[in-house]
Design an enzyme around this catalytic site. Structure first.
Site, PDB file in Angstrom:
ATOM      1  N   GLY A  46     -14.402   7.341  26.310  1.00 47.68           N
ATOM      2  CA  GLY A  46     -15.015   8.281  25.369  1.00 47.68           C
ATOM      3  C   GLY A  46     -14.085   9.358  24.841  1.00 47.68           C
ATOM      4  N   ALA A  47     -12.826   9.382  25.304  1.00 49.69           N
ATOM      5  CA  ALA A  47     -11.900  10.426  24.813  1.00 49.69           C
ATOM      6  C   ALA A  47     -11.721  10.326  23.302  1.00 49.69           C
ATOM      7  CB  ALA A  47     -10.545  10.316  25.513  1.00 49.69           C
ATOM      8  N   GLY A  48     -11.557   9.099  22.829  1.00 51.05           N
ATOM      9  CA  GLY A  48     -11.380   8.901  21.392  1.00 51.05           C
ATOM     10  C   GLY A  48     -12.631   9.293  20.609  1.00 51.05           C
ATOM     11  N   ASP A  49     -13.794   8.992  21.146  1.00 47.91           N
ATOM     12  CA  ASP A  49     -15.055   9.337  20.468  1.00 47.91           C
ATOM     13  C   ASP A  49     -15.257  10.854  20.439  1.00 47.91           C
ATOM     14  OD1 ASP A  49     -15.417   6.589  20.382  1.00 47.91           O
ATOM     15  OD2 ASP A  49     -16.514   6.579  22.273  1.00 47.91           O
TER      16      ASP A  49
END
Ligand code: ATP
Length: 324
Positions: A255-258
């Site tokens: 979820g880092a990219g999101d």
């Protein structure tokens, strides 16, 4: 302004231990997932106005996910339920090197069955930013629904934001993945890819400006390449550069990219001129990097998405370190 996220939402089954095969995993924890849904919750947690468009199974998992969107302040005006197909599931393998692998249960799943007729057009036309991935492009009818939603949003003047979010096991072949991901490439105003996606899309293993810029298209306003703990690089018509990552104790990068995308969209939705003003764009990307970094410090995507206060706290702490 309203940010609208279009695409899949599903349940990830995440093993309780890392570095073992699916067969060896002793147990799994259920975690809500799906990149567009994560982005929606990221926006909402930071205080933005956001809705999610997608289809869930009319089953316990589907209603659980709908409840999670609602509880997190994401409008469900664009949500539909399928009476016959189930909510998608993914079993995750946590490899020893920290990378994740996915095994999907979609035969077909409800998200794949969203039809153009089910789209809430009034909602789409009210969006300032329309964000999407590529998983909804893989098969019909969700592919047609995706294309129609994009077209309607564009016609109504929304900024189109694209994170291909490559999940190779879902595609019939690498070739088809590239072709379909590129089939909507030149519609996007903002594109965010990771270093891995840059390599896949360009068929190279060099991550540099020339490789990134080979993906530029004439109508693009902003291209972002995220580099994990190396931060991100940005490209616009007029300038390019990089923004360093924050140093954190990363335990799960899911979820880092999101989180990064949600934070950036929140910073530009009410003032698109940020994209054309390098100092302000760098500020926005610093904030996005902080949100991405915080998301890696806790297990799971959604529980780890930060509030604005948490992101600002990390930014302040980091600038204090620098002055010592
Ligand atoms: P995902 O794991 O959700 O698919 P991604 O590969 O799309 O993520 P990343 O490049 O891993 O995206 O992360 C997005 C942003 O989050 C990075 O640009 C960076 O700012 C921040 N980030 C990610 N990992 C770390 C880390 N280990 N330490 C600090 N910041 C990180």
């Amino acid at each position: 302004g309203l940010i609208l996220c279009f695409g899949e939402m599903l349940i990830d089954f995440v093993p309780t231990v890392s570095g073992v095969s699916l067969a060896e995993a002793p147990a799994f924890l259920k975690a809500p997932g799906g990149a567009p849904a994560n982005v929606a919750i990221a926006v909402s947690r930071l205080g933005g106005k956001v809705a999610f468009i997608g289809k869930l199974g009319d089953d316990e998992f589907g209603h659980m996910l709908a409840g999670i969107l609602k509880k997190n302040g994401v409008s469900d005006d664009g949500l539909t339920f399928d009476q016959s197909a189930r909510t998608a599931l993914a079993f995750v393998t946590l490899r020893a090197d920290g990378e994740r692998e996915f095994m999907f249960y979609r035969n077909p799943s409800a998200d794949m069955l969203l039809t153009p007729n089910e789209l809430n057009l009034n909602l789409i036309r009210s969006a300032k930013v329309f964000h999407y991935g590529s998983i909804s492009l893989i098969v019909e009818p969700s592919r047609s629904a995706h294309l129609k939603a994009m077209e309607e949003a564009k016609k109504a003047g929304a900024l189109l934001s694209y994170d291909p979010n490559l999940r190779l096991p879902l595609w019939p072949s690498e070739k088809e993945a590239r072709e379909k991901i590129f089939s909507i490439w030149d519609k996007a105003d903002v594109i965010k890819i990771s270093d891995n996606e840059l390599e896949f899309l360009t068929k190279t293993n060099t991550i540099d400006d020339a490789t990134a810029l080979s993906l530029w298209h004439p109508n693009l306003k902003l291209l972002l390449v995220t580099l994990g703990d190396h931060g991100c690089r940005y490209y616009t018509k007029k300038f390019k550069g990089s923004v360093d990552a924050f140093k954190v104790n990363a335990v799960d990068t899911t979820g880092a990219g999101d989180s990064f995308v949600g934070a950036l969209l929140g910073k530009i939705v009410d003032d698109l001129s940020v994209i054309e003003d390098e100092p302000r764009l760098k500020e926005a990307l610093k904030f996005a990097n902080a949100c991405g970094a915080i998301t890696t410090t806790k297990k799971g995507a959604i529980p780890a998405l930060p509030t604005e206060a948490e992101a600002l706290e990390l930014i302040n702490k980091a600038s204090q370190w620098k002055t010592i």
